[in-house]
Motif scaffolding. Structure first.
Motif, PDB file in Angstrom:
ATOM      1  N   GLN A 121      38.567 -35.437 -25.363  1.00 38.34           N
ATOM      2  CA  GLN A 121      38.944 -34.391 -26.300  1.00 38.34           C
ATOM      3  C   GLN A 121      40.460 -34.321 -26.360  1.00 38.34           C
ATOM      4  OE1 GLN A 121      37.099 -30.858 -24.689  1.00 38.34           O
ATOM      5  NE2 GLN A 121      35.325 -31.081 -26.009  1.00 38.34           N
ATOM      6  N   ASN A 122      40.990 -34.455 -27.585  1.00 40.08           N
ATOM      7  CA  ASN A 122      42.429 -34.353 -27.754  1.00 40.08           C
ATOM      8  C   ASN A 122      43.135 -35.279 -26.768  1.00 40.08           C
ATOM      9  OD1 ASN A 122      44.565 -33.393 -29.176  1.00 40.08           O
ATOM     10  ND2 ASN A 122      44.652 -31.394 -28.185  1.00 40.08           N
ATOM     11  N   ASN A 123      43.995 -34.730 -25.906  1.00 38.21           N
ATOM     12  CA  ASN A 123      44.680 -35.556 -24.911  1.00 38.21           C
ATOM     13  C   ASN A 123      44.113 -35.345 -23.517  1.00 38.21           C
ATOM     14  OD1 ASN A 123      46.556 -36.710 -26.727  1.00 38.21           O
ATOM     15  ND2 ASN A 123      47.742 -34.807 -26.706  1.00 38.21           N
ATOM     16  N   LYS A 124      42.849 -34.996 -23.441  1.00 40.29           N
ATOM     17  CA  LYS A 124      42.237 -34.753 -22.143  1.00 40.29           C
ATOM     18  C   LYS A 124      40.848 -35.372 -22.094  1.00 40.29           C
ATOM     19  CE  LYS A 124      40.056 -30.305 -23.257  1.00 40.29           C
ATOM     20  NZ  LYS A 124      39.987 -28.852 -22.955  1.00 40.29           N
ATOM     21  N   VAL A 125      40.390 -35.584 -20.858  1.00 33.01           N
ATOM     22  CA  VAL A 125      39.025 -36.058 -20.617  1.00 33.01           C
ATOM     23  C   VAL A 125      38.341 -35.015 -19.746  1.00 33.01           C
ATOM     24  CG1 VAL A 125      37.586 -37.865 -19.622  1.00 33.01           C
ATOM     25  CG2 VAL A 125      39.746 -38.465 -20.728  1.00 33.01           C
ATOM     26  N   SER A 126      37.192 -34.527 -20.196  1.00 32.28           N
ATOM     27  CA  SER A 126      36.431 -33.535 -19.435  1.00 32.28           C
ATOM     28  C   SER A 126      35.359 -34.243 -18.624  1.00 32.28           C
ATOM     29  CB  SER A 126      35.786 -32.514 -20.376  1.00 32.28           C
ATOM     30  OG  SER A 126      36.774 -31.769 -21.051  1.00 32.28           O
ATOM     31  N   LEU A 127      35.404 -34.072 -17.306  1.00 31.23           N
ATOM     32  CA  LEU A 127      34.393 -34.625 -16.404  1.00 31.23           C
ATOM     33  C   LEU A 127      33.435 -33.514 -15.988  1.00 31.23           C
ATOM     34  CD1 LEU A 127      36.577 -36.827 -14.015  1.00 31.23           C
ATOM     35  CD2 LEU A 127      35.447 -37.495 -16.137  1.00 31.23           C
ATOM     36  N   THR A 128      32.133 -33.800 -16.035  1.00 36.55           N
ATOM     37  CA  THR A 128      31.121 -32.826 -15.630  1.00 36.55           C
ATOM     38  C   THR A 128      30.303 -33.399 -14.482  1.00 36.55           C
ATOM     39  OG1 THR A 128      30.972 -31.951 -17.886  1.00 36.55           O
ATOM     40  CG2 THR A 128      29.162 -31.444 -16.397  1.00 36.55           C
ATOM     41  N   PHE A 129      30.186 -32.610 -13.413  1.00 38.94           N
ATOM     42  CA  PHE A 129      29.433 -33.014 -12.223  1.00 38.94           C
ATOM     43  C   PHE A 129      28.257 -32.065 -12.048  1.00 38.94           C
ATOM     44  CE2 PHE A 129      33.924 -33.974 -11.630  1.00 38.94           C
ATOM     45  CZ  PHE A 129      33.883 -35.324 -11.349  1.00 38.94           C
ATOM     46  N   ASP A 130      27.076 -32.644 -11.816  1.00 41.85           N
ATOM     47  CA  ASP A 130      25.875 -31.834 -11.637  1.00 41.85           C
ATOM     48  C   ASP A 130      25.104 -32.328 -10.418  1.00 41.85           C
ATOM     49  OD1 ASP A 130      23.696 -30.223 -11.833  1.00 41.85           O
ATOM     50  OD2 ASP A 130      23.033 -30.929 -13.791  1.00 41.85           O
ATOM     51  N   GLU A 131      24.260 -33.321 -10.599  1.00 38.65           N
ATOM     52  CA  GLU A 131      23.466 -33.852  -9.493  1.00 38.65           C
ATOM     53  C   GLU A 131      24.286 -34.696  -8.528  1.00 38.65           C
ATOM     54  OE1 GLU A 131      20.119 -35.935 -10.958  1.00 38.65           O
ATOM     55  OE2 GLU A 131      19.270 -34.216 -12.015  1.00 38.65           O
ATOM     56  N   PHE A 132      25.324 -35.297  -9.020  1.00 37.07           N
ATOM     57  CA  PHE A 132      26.187 -36.133  -8.194  1.00 37.07           C
ATOM     58  C   PHE A 132      27.574 -35.506  -8.149  1.00 37.07           C
ATOM     59  CE2 PHE A 132      22.891 -38.997  -9.713  1.00 37.07           C
ATOM     60  CZ  PHE A 132      22.534 -39.672  -8.552  1.00 37.07           C
ATOM     61  N   PRO A 133      28.316 -35.731  -7.059  1.00 38.76           N
ATOM     62  CA  PRO A 133      27.937 -36.473  -5.852  1.00 38.76           C
ATOM     63  C   PRO A 133      26.951 -35.711  -4.978  1.00 38.76           C
ATOM     64  CG  PRO A 133      30.115 -35.533  -5.594  1.00 38.76           C
ATOM     65  CD  PRO A 133      29.716 -35.248  -7.000  1.00 38.76           C
ATOM     66  N   LYS A 134      26.416 -36.400  -3.977  1.00 45.18           N
ATOM     67  CA  LYS A 134      25.389 -35.828  -3.114  1.00 45.18           C
ATOM     68  C   LYS A 134      25.947 -35.314  -1.786  1.00 45.18           C
ATOM     69  CE  LYS A 134      21.586 -36.733  -5.541  1.00 45.18           C
ATOM     70  NZ  LYS A 134      20.668 -35.676  -6.017  1.00 45.18           N
ATOM     71  N   THR A 135      27.020 -35.924  -1.305  1.00 46.65           N
ATOM     72  CA  THR A 135      27.526 -35.578   0.019  1.00 46.65           C
ATOM     73  C   THR A 135      28.954 -35.038  -0.078  1.00 46.65           C
ATOM     74  OG1 THR A 135      28.302 -37.851   0.364  1.00 46.65           O
ATOM     75  CG2 THR A 135      26.094 -37.287   1.168  1.00 46.65           C
ATOM     76  N   ALA A 136      29.293 -34.152   0.883  1.00 48.37           N
ATOM     77  CA  ALA A 136      30.621 -33.553   0.904  1.00 48.37           C
ATOM     78  C   ALA A 136      31.675 -34.594   1.260  1.00 48.37           C
ATOM     79  CB  ALA A 136      30.648 -32.407   1.913  1.00 48.37           C
ATOM     80  N   GLY A 137      32.878 -34.390   0.742  1.00 52.28           N
ATOM     81  CA  GLY A 137      33.973 -35.294   1.045  1.00 52.28           C
ATOM     82  C   GLY A 137      35.023 -35.260  -0.046  1.00 52.28           C
ATOM     83  N   ILE A 138      36.028 -36.102   0.086  1.00 51.52           N
ATOM     84  CA  ILE A 138      37.080 -36.237  -0.918  1.00 51.52           C
ATOM     85  C   ILE A 138      36.811 -37.504  -1.716  1.00 51.52           C
ATOM     86  CG2 ILE A 138      39.543 -36.571  -1.311  1.00 51.52           C
ATOM     87  CD1 ILE A 138      40.073 -34.927   1.184  1.00 51.52           C
TER      88      ILE A 138
END
Length: 645
Positions: free
Chosen positions: A547-564
């Motif tokens: 969108q415009n000059n940005k990319v929207s990322l959506t997270f739902d089922e993934f990732p599965k495990t905590a971390g960076i």
């Protein structure tokens, strides 16, 4: 009682043989004459009495022994009122939530439950096994043994109602047979009693309640990162303990290197905070860690943020912008008031939010640029001037596919209604507020909007602050002091602040797994380019939209495990994002209220439940008991013959 070999019972007629032998076995006594036979008469009388008693006892033992042997060969049994496990449908729920990390008498609860399931439940009987995040449909434990042994914990919750719906889907094709519902859980989220109201006829429900031996748990609950003193960042962390604990060590790691240490002591059900000061950087990532013997998923809290990105705001208009400048502060926003005389709108497309602050006139080029800006995902906040040029504004609204403004209403109105259900007000108010200091306006312009698009409305239900379309917000009255006191209302800050924050989803310090999270990246992608999310042993492409000059990322089922996790464009790292498990599983609020339904049974271990279930439908066999009694009677006969004279 029934017999598998009833024909054997005809051999009971053989019992007549020992009776005949004992009754007709006669002894002949020879008379001897003595001068004095008084003593011999007494001896003869006693001997004959003992002989008769011994004869009848021996007869009884032989009859009983022979009868027991005959009954044993006939194989007596008592039929079960229940169908066998192989003739019924079985649905097993195995809880693999994070709270199943707790230690039981034989180790962690989940691995112990898996071992009991594999040890005590028949491996070849078809079952449907449901975990919190997986379904094994119409299979056998033997075929999914490896999957069960490698079963991981999940933060995905499940409710009693969901389980019954899934179980009933399995049982619906077998309504004519007895069905078994087995639930193996620590019941953090629901109690056995909750199944009373949703229990289905024909289903035998059994609970195996998994209990931990250690109820003490200290957890890293949350954190915030703020500007500190002397060009430092202040990392503030909240830590909870449900029991008294002393000297719990807390460590801060930045880029996997130990940066700070502290320790805290707790009283029962106490929350404490501690702070760490670190040098200020545009980008920061790391984790906090504690040493605790309770649940271990909440012993580490990851964080990552990029402070170089600020939300870009342009303000076009002729009114005073000081109140906007006080809301959109430099630490979060790139705030730029633009003169209404500006004719070059080249940089407009690079903004995230355009505020029309009581702009009096529009050029065709500006209208075209605003419409294009909105179509590309930009956000618009329109604040009407006191003397609005309806023709100009309605032209803009029509180009944005919105309804027209009506003529000015010069009647004083109070702003009395907050529409708390609107997404813009999520996480703004702790509870619904009905009585507050109502702001007022002296005049406004009517705008037709549905109730779902209203954010703030007047006492007559006309809209004051509305969201008529995605990323478009409209205030229908001038905010000049002569017309309204809304600038002095506490509502103005959260309302306009959230408008700006929703124009670009800036990165948070961390996100919770299992939730729908959206992150905007200031990035332009070519036609065939995609962003990927990577971590050690994990690599996948999230849902993304340019969108415009940005990319929207959506997270739902993934990732599965905590971390960076790192966001990559090809081989280049774009951003680091931290994900943590939801802390709701560590509340330790188990409800063990027992069910009053007779067809719902509760057990304190998986082994007991499965052992009883394994014997379901099996008839009770008695032939072994008859063999034992036969041997006892033969031993008794031997003792009678040996010790009775």
């Amino acid at each position: 009682m029934l017999f598998r070999q009833p024909g054997i019972l005809y051999f009971l007629f053989l019992l007549a043989i020992p009776i005949v032998v004992h009754l007709f076995k006669l002894r002949k006594f020879q008379k001897e004459y003595f001068t004095n036979v008084e003593l011999l008469k007494q001896i003869q009388l006693q001997t004959r009495k003992s002989s008769v008693l011994k004869k009848w006892l021996t007869l009884a033992m032989r009859l009983l022994a022979l009868g027991c042997i005959i009954f044993a060969f006939a194989q007596p049994y008592y039929p079960s009122s229940e169908k066998s496990l192989s003739d019924s449908k079985t649905f097993i729920y195995l809880d693999n939530s994070l709270s199943m990390q707790a230690l039981g008498n034989n180790g962690p609860l989940l691995p112990r439950a898996v071992q009991d399931l594999l040890s005590y439940f028949p491996q070849d009987i078809p079952v449907t096994l449901q975990t919190n995040n997986q379904t094994f449909q119409n299979t056998t434990l033997e075929s999914i043994k490896n999957e069960l042994l490698e079963l991981n914990y999940t933060n995905q919750p499940v409710s009693a109602k969901e389980l019954m719906l899934k179980a009933n889907q399995v049982f619906s094709k077998h309504s004519d047979s007895q069905n078994n519902l087995l639930l193996i859980s620590d019941f953090q989220n629901f109690s056995p009693a909750r199944f009373d109201s949703i229990h289905t006829a024909g289903v035998k429900t059994r609970f195996a309640i998994q209990k931990s031996i250690n109820q003490t748990n200290v957890s890293l609950d949350s954190l915030s990162i703020e500007d500190g003193e002397n060009e430092n960042l202040k990392i503030k962390v909240w830590i909870k303990s449900n029991a008294a604990a002393s000297e719990i060590p807390i460590s801060l790691f930045l880029e996997k290197e130990l940066t700070g240490k502290s320790s805290l002591s707790f009283k029962k059900n106490e929350t404490q905070t501690t702070e760490f000061s670190v040098p200020k950087k545009d980008k920061i990532k790391g984790y906090l860690q504690i040493e605790d013997n309770g649940l271990y998923f909440d012993n580490r809290l990851y964080f990552a943020n990029d402070y170089s990105k600020k939300i870009k705001i342009w303000v076009l208009g002729d009114a005073n912008n000081d109140f906007l400048k006080n809301i959109y502060t430099p630490d979060e926003f790139d705030f730029n008031p633009i003169s209404s005389e500006k004719t070059d709108y080249t940089d407009l497309m690079a903004q995230n939010l355009i505020v029309l602050n009581e702009l009096n006139a529009f050029t065709p080029g500006l209208i075209e640029s605003l419409v294009k800006f909105h179509k590309n995902g930009g956000s618009l906040l329109i604040i009407l001037p006191e003397n609005t040029d309806l023709n100009a504004y309605n032209l803009l609204l029509r180009n944005l596919n919105l309804s027209n403004l009506s003529k000015k209403t010069e009647t004083e109105r109070l702003i009395t209604t907050i529409h708390f259900s609107h997404p813009l007000f999520n996480d703004v108010f702790e509870k619904s507020v009905l009585n507050f200091d109502y702001p007022k306006v002296a005049s406004y312009y009517r705008f037709d909007s549905s109730s779902s698009s209203k954010l703030l409305s007047f006492e007559n239900d006309d809209a004051f602050f509305a969201n008529p379309s995605a990323n478009i917000y409209l205030i229908t009255a001038s905010l000049q002091v002569a017309n309204s006191n809304f600038k002095n209302s506490p509502l103005i800050v959260p309302s306009l602040y959230k408008v700006a924050k929703q124009s670009f989803a800036t990165q948070q310090s961390y996100y919770l797994l299992g939730k729908i999270n959206t992150i905007d990246l200031e990035q332009t992608l070519d036609k065939n380019e995609v962003l990927s999310l990577k971590n050690t042993g994990s690599d996948y492409i999230p849902l993304q939209q340019q969108q415009n000059n940005k990319v929207s990322l959506t997270f739902d089922e993934f990732p599965k495990t905590a971390g960076i996790y790192e966001v990559y464009l090809k081989d280049k790292t774009i951003k680091s994002i931290a994900f943590n498990d939801d802390r709701s599983e560590n509340i330790q609020s188990r409800d063990e209220t027992t069910s009053q339904n007779s067809s719902i049974l509760s057990y304190d271990s998986t082994a007991k439940l499965l052992s009883e279930l394994k014997s379901q439908g099996k008839e009770k066999q008695f032939w072994k008991w008859f063999v034992i009694f036969a041997l006892l009677f033969l031993v008794a006969e031997t003792l009678i013959l040996k010790y009775i004279p």
